[in-house]
Design an enzyme around this catalytic site. Structure first.
Site, PDB file in Angstrom:
ATOM      1  N   GLY A  28       0.685   2.674  -3.348  1.00 38.45           N
ATOM      2  CA  GLY A  28      -0.116   3.795  -2.864  1.00 38.45           C
ATOM      3  C   GLY A  28      -0.077   4.953  -3.838  1.00 38.45           C
ATOM      4  N   SER A  29      -0.373   6.152  -3.335  1.00 41.05           N
ATOM      5  CA  SER A  29      -0.446   7.315  -4.221  1.00 41.05           C
ATOM      6  C   SER A  29       0.863   8.101  -4.254  1.00 41.05           C
ATOM      7  CB  SER A  29      -1.557   8.246  -3.746  1.00 41.05           C
ATOM      8  OG  SER A  29      -2.777   7.560  -3.765  1.00 41.05           O
ATOM      9  N   ASP A  61       1.782   5.270   1.958  1.00 39.74           N
ATOM     10  CA  ASP A  61       2.289   5.744   3.241  1.00 39.74           C
ATOM     11  C   ASP A  61       1.236   5.598   4.349  1.00 39.74           C
ATOM     12  OD1 ASP A  61       4.515   6.381   1.827  1.00 39.74           O
ATOM     13  OD2 ASP A  61       4.162   8.533   1.787  1.00 39.74           O
ATOM     14  N   GLY A 111       0.842  -1.197   0.000  1.00 36.92           N
ATOM     15  CA  GLY A 111       0.000   0.000   0.000  1.00 36.92           C
ATOM     16  C   GLY A 111       0.872   1.240   0.000  1.00 36.92           C
TER      17      GLY A 111
HETATM   18  C1  LIG Z   1       4.202  23.215  -9.627  1.00 37.93           C
HETATM   19  C2  LIG Z   1       4.631  21.863  -9.228  1.00 37.93           C
HETATM   20  C3  LIG Z   1       4.995  21.811  -7.802  1.00 37.93           C
HETATM   21  C4  LIG Z   1       5.334  20.423  -7.351  1.00 37.93           C
HETATM   22  C5  LIG Z   1       5.662  20.454  -5.915  1.00 37.93           C
HETATM   23  C6  LIG Z   1       5.879  19.112  -5.458  1.00 37.93           C
HETATM   24  C7  LIG Z   1       6.250  19.054  -4.016  1.00 37.93           C
HETATM   25  C8  LIG Z   1       6.129  17.639  -3.626  1.00 37.93           C
HETATM   26  C9  LIG Z   1       6.568  17.364  -2.235  1.00 37.93           C
HETATM   27  C10 LIG Z   1       5.992  16.051  -1.905  1.00 37.93           C
HETATM   28  C11 LIG Z   1       6.151  15.713  -0.478  1.00 37.93           C
HETATM   29  C12 LIG Z   1       5.483  14.420  -0.264  1.00 37.93           C
HETATM   30  C13 LIG Z   1       5.459  14.068   1.152  1.00 37.93           C
HETATM   31  C14 LIG Z   1       4.737  12.778   1.281  1.00 37.93           C
HETATM   32  C15 LIG Z   1       3.680  12.643   1.994  1.00 37.93           C
HETATM   33  C16 LIG Z   1       2.972  11.339   2.032  1.00 37.93           C
HETATM   34  O1  LIG Z   1       3.281  10.695   3.257  1.00 37.93           O
HETATM   35  C17 LIG Z   1       1.496  11.589   1.896  1.00 37.93           C
HETATM   36  C18 LIG Z   1       0.722  10.274   1.927  1.00 37.93           C
HETATM   37  O2  LIG Z   1       1.125   9.424   0.888  1.00 37.93           O
HETATM   38  P1  LIG Z   1       0.174   8.248   0.346  1.00 37.93           P
HETATM   39  O3  LIG Z   1      -0.893   8.878  -0.436  1.00 37.93           O
HETATM   40  O4  LIG Z   1       1.059   7.344  -0.481  1.00 37.93           O
HETATM   41  O5  LIG Z   1      -0.381   7.520   1.531  1.00 37.93           O
HETATM   42  N1  LIG Z   1       1.248  12.230   0.632  1.00 37.93           N
HETATM   43  C19 LIG Z   1       0.807  13.470   0.511  1.00 37.93           C
HETATM   44  O6  LIG Z   1       0.505  14.136   1.477  1.00 37.93           O
HETATM   45  C20 LIG Z   1       0.649  14.002  -0.873  1.00 37.93           C
HETATM   46  C21 LIG Z   1       1.680  15.016  -1.185  1.00 37.93           C
HETATM   47  C22 LIG Z   1       1.542  15.396  -2.629  1.00 37.93           C
HETATM   48  C23 LIG Z   1       1.886  16.790  -2.826  1.00 37.93           C
HETATM   49  C24 LIG Z   1       1.539  17.221  -4.216  1.00 37.93           C
HETATM   50  C25 LIG Z   1       1.565  18.681  -4.304  1.00 37.93           C
HETATM   51  C26 LIG Z   1       1.221  19.131  -5.667  1.00 37.93           C
HETATM   52  C27 LIG Z   1       1.265  20.616  -5.714  1.00 37.93           C
HETATM   53  C28 LIG Z   1       0.764  21.129  -6.998  1.00 37.93           C
HETATM   54  C29 LIG Z   1       0.785  22.642  -6.975  1.00 37.93           C
HETATM   55  C30 LIG Z   1       0.410  23.148  -8.280  1.00 37.93           C
HETATM   56  C31 LIG Z   1       0.577  24.605  -8.432  1.00 37.93           C
HETATM   57  C32 LIG Z   1       0.430  24.916  -9.878  1.00 37.93           C
HETATM   58  C33 LIG Z   1       0.255  26.350 -10.118  1.00 37.93           C
HETATM   59  C34 LIG Z   1       0.175  26.677 -11.559  1.00 37.93           C
HETATM   60  N1  LIG Z   2      -9.733  -2.193   2.829  1.00 39.63           N
HETATM   61  C1  LIG Z   2      -9.715  -0.878   2.997  1.00 39.63           C
HETATM   62  N2  LIG Z   2     -10.760  -0.111   2.670  1.00 39.63           N
HETATM   63  C2  LIG Z   2     -10.729   1.224   2.801  1.00 39.63           C
HETATM   64  N3  LIG Z   2      -9.684   1.907   3.306  1.00 39.63           N
HETATM   65  C3  LIG Z   2      -8.601   1.205   3.648  1.00 39.63           C
HETATM   66  C4  LIG Z   2      -8.551  -0.212   3.530  1.00 39.63           C
HETATM   67  N4  LIG Z   2      -7.340  -0.643   3.952  1.00 39.63           N
HETATM   68  C5  LIG Z   2      -6.662   0.468   4.343  1.00 39.63           C
HETATM   69  N5  LIG Z   2      -7.401   1.578   4.154  1.00 39.63           N
HETATM   70  C6  LIG Z   2      -7.044   2.993   4.368  1.00 39.63           C
HETATM   71  O1  LIG Z   2      -6.772   3.555   3.102  1.00 39.63           O
HETATM   72  C7  LIG Z   2      -6.093   4.775   3.274  1.00 39.63           C
HETATM   73  C8  LIG Z   2      -5.111   5.023   2.166  1.00 39.63           C
HETATM   74  O2  LIG Z   2      -4.195   4.029   2.097  1.00 39.63           O
HETATM   75  P1  LIG Z   2      -2.783   4.148   1.413  1.00 39.63           P
HETATM   76  O3  LIG Z   2      -2.270   2.751   1.345  1.00 39.63           O
HETATM   77  O4  LIG Z   2      -1.954   5.133   2.087  1.00 39.63           O
HETATM   78  O5  LIG Z   2      -3.121   4.634  -0.049  1.00 39.63           O
HETATM   79  P2  LIG Z   2      -2.898   6.056  -0.712  1.00 39.63           P
HETATM   80  O6  LIG Z   2      -1.433   6.181  -0.955  1.00 39.63           O
HETATM   81  O7  LIG Z   2      -3.664   5.984  -1.996  1.00 39.63           O
HETATM   82  O8  LIG Z   2      -3.401   7.104   0.213  1.00 39.63           O
HETATM   83  C9  LIG Z   2      -5.433   4.675   4.620  1.00 39.63           C
HETATM   84  O9  LIG Z   2      -6.031   5.640   5.439  1.00 39.63           O
HETATM   85  C10 LIG Z   2      -5.775   3.291   5.111  1.00 39.63           C
HETATM   86  O10 LIG Z   2      -6.015   3.303   6.497  1.00 39.63           O
END
Ligand SMILES: CCCCCCCCCCCCC/C=C/[C@@H](O)[C@H](COP(=O)(O)O)NC(=O)CCCCCCCCCCCCCCC
Ligand SMILES: Nc1ncnc2c1ncn2[C@@H]1O[C@H](COP(=O)(O)OP(=O)(O)O)[C@@H](O)[C@H]1O
Ligand SMILES: [Ca+2]
Length: 521
Positions: A211-212, A169, A167
């Site tokens: 994951g995402s 984070d 999955g």
């Molecule tokens: C204009 C382009 C700017 C790009 C900036 C990119 C900065 C990216 C820094 C990413 C830090 C990621 C830290 C990770 C956090 C994750 O733990 C956490 C959970 O992950 P999971 O979904 O796998 O469970 N992920 C996140 O919180 C998602 C972070 C994604 C950040 C994307 C930000 C996009 C910003 C776009 C701005 C666009 C402005 C454009 C104006 C013309």
């Molecule tokens: N079977 C499930 N159905 C719905 N949500 C779930 C399930 N298993 C885990 N989750 C939840 O899904 C969310 C996103 O999971 P994650 O693996 O981080 O994916 P993503 O990177 O897309 O956010 C987490 O909050 C987790 O607790």
């Protein structure tokens, strides 16, 4: 390190394979071809005639950009007895590698990322575990927190050498919470006390990225690739990491291992959760929207700088696994090229010189990165020089500035330019920090937020009847929303992580028994 060398391969060349990178060995049956895959038929007739006995070794091959692949090499020889001796010796050597897992408990989140968790596991990972003779018990989660609760209460952990998370984070975070809570409960440690030292878990968590963002995987391995991660798990790699504990009024809220972000990343996450159907693209959509809203938040950040370490968040060095394989390099600090060893926290316990610093202001973003947070969107990450297991977190403060300047700052995450070299950005390497919003958050407001309702009627600040920012954002804690604005954060790893038997990546310590891509907490 043992090397298996020489022997004429199917192409008549010699080949060297390190035993620590061998996944499996199988004998070939001359009469009826390969026992497993029939590859015997493909071999050149000449070589089979000259060398009638053969065995195949599957091993890790380094591919491009930190990727690992499974490769096969077939060794031929003249005598059957010699051939068997080789196979037996290799098997014995593999059995002697005690750091390798034999039994794994696997949790798959079928809902994360592009909802491909099950397919990724079945197609890319399970065949490799089978090849390496690893037995697995697989649980496909049925709801959020299923894995956390199962690990915390039911799972028979004694039966396993590690747990695997398929999955993103968020899923990894669930499993960290399950394992850490269980360990603390079993050892009578009160998680609500911010000063309490956590007892380390004995089980490691392997991540198969599905994951995402997959930043925890990307920032440690160097790539978010399921096959690479599976191979790191098989060869028994390990990578400790910092864990921050987040408290509110002496009540434990959560742990964080990657990003704790208030303001921009908190608002972006809150918006994106309602757009899960978009998959990973929801972050770009909500990121763009949050960028346009351009809200800032007032408050006070207090922090305890990490004064006893030499590295700074502005260093040009990078801390990432995927290039140094730990248990294979013997001895402490042999490969530690970028943090001065004598200043390592293991040898110099924190002195906290200088005490707490206090900064008041209007912030677009307050980010604490316990690791680089490198991910495909930003291959260098939020704090490129952050260390993986040094007991600190990099606190990044982005003050109110124009949209244009904030965009310049964001864009720099994707280029070689320094995102901290801007007048409205500052970064500090800290052991603890605290954030207090300017306006006190009432309990009723918190209740509403905890129940998932967005509160738009927040206090409007200095200038009424304007399009001003709301009083509070929420914290993005490894991709999960924390509704509390006021929090206290401590980076809890140093005392307990580094003094345990864990292998730590390049700038930290290393002990011989464990390995790099399983996480020990
Ligand atoms: C204009 C382009 C700017 C790009 C900036 C990119 C900065 C990216 C820094 C990413 C830090 C990621 C830290 C990770 C956090 C994750 O733990 C956490 C959970 O992950 P999971 O979904 O796998 O469970 N992920 C996140 O919180 C998602 C972070 C994604 C950040 C994307 C930000 C996009 C910003 C776009 C701005 C666009 C402005 C454009 C104006 C013309
Ligand atoms: N079977 C499930 N159905 C719905 N949500 C779930 C399930 N298993 C885990 N989750 C939840 O899904 C969310 C996103 O999971 P994650 O693996 O981080 O994916 P993503 O990177 O897309 O956010 C987490 O909050 C987790 O607790
Ligand atoms: Ca760190």
């Amino acid at each position: 390190m043992s090397w298996l060398t020489f022997f004429i391969t199917s192409h008549g060349t010699s080949h060297g394979v390190s035993v620590s990178e061998i996944l499996a060995v199988r004998e070939l049956d001359v009469d009826c071809g390969t026992k497993d895959d029939g590859r015997w038929q493909k071999m050149p007739q000449k070589s089979t005639e000259a060398y009638p006995y053969a065995f195949t070794v599957s091993y890790v091959e380094r591919a491009w950009q930190h990727r690992w692949r499974c490769s096969d090499v077939t060794f031929h020889c003249l005598e059957g007895a010699l051939c068997q001796q080789w196979v037996q010796t290799i098997r014995e050597q593999l059995t002697a590698l005690t750091s390798r897992p034999k039994h794994l408990l696997v949790y798959i989140n079928p809902y994360g990322g592009k909802q491909q968790g099950e397919r990724i596991y079945e197609q890319k990972v399970a065949p490799l575990f089978t090849l390496a003779s690893i037995s697995t018990h697989v649980i496909v989660t049925e709801h959020a927190n299923h894995a956390r609760d199962h690990l915390r209460t039911e799972a028979e952990l004694k039966k396993y050498d590690g747990v695997v998370c398929v999955g993103g984070d968020g899923m990894f975070s669930e499993m960290v919470h399950g394992l850490v809570s269980r360990t603390q409960r079993d050892n009578g440690v009160d998680q609500n006390s911010p000063e309490e030292k956590l007892v380390p878990c004995t089980l490691r968590i392997g991540i198969i990225p599905a994951g995402s963002t997959d930043c925890i995987c990307y920032a440690t391995v160097g790539i978010n690739d399921p096959v690479t991660s599976a191979l790191h798990i098989i060869v028994g790699d390990a990578q400790p990491m910092d864990v921050c504990s987040v408290h509110h009024n002496n009540t434990f809220l959560r742990y964080s291992v990657s990003l704790l972000g208030y303001g921009f990343y908190g608002d972006m996450l809150a918006d994106s959760e309602r757009k899960r159907w978009m998959g990973p693209a929801r972050y770009d959509f909500s990121g763009f929207k949050t960028f346009l809203t351009h809200h800032y938040y007032e408050g006070t950040v207090s922090f305890l700088p990490a004064t006893d370490i030499l590295g700074t968040p502005r260093d040009k060095t990078r801390c990432r696994a995927g290039y140094v394989l730990l248990q294979r390099t013997m001895g402490l600090y042999k490969n530690h090229h970028h943090v001065l060893q004598k200043h390592h926290p293991l040898f110099l316990l924190p002195e906290y010189k200088g005490g707490w610093r206090v900064i008041r202001g209007k912030f677009l973003a307050i980010n604490a990165a316990s690791m680089s947070c490198a991910c495909p969107r930003s291959p260098k990450g939020l704090s490129p020089a952050a260390h993986l297991a040094d007991g600190t977190t990099d606190l990044i403060l982005v003050r109110k500035c124009s949209r244009f300047n904030f965009l310049r700052h964001l864009l720099r995450h994707t280029s070689k330019y320094d995102q901290f070299d801007m007048t409205f950005v500052e970064v500090h390497r800290v052991r603890r920090f605290r954030f207090t919003p300017r306006y006190c958050q009432s309990d009723s407001e918190l209740d509403l937020r905890e129940n998932g309702k967005r509160l738009f009627s927040q206090i409007c600040r200095d200038h009424p009847a304007c399009s001003c920012s709301p009083a509070y954002s929420s914290w993005n804690c490894d991709g999960e929303i924390l509704p509390h604005a006021a929090i206290e954060v401590g980076c809890v790893t140093t005392p307990y992580n580094l003094l345990c038997k864990y292998t730590v990546h390049s700038e930290s310590i290393q002990t011989p028994s464990l390995f790099p891509h399983f996480f020990t907490l």
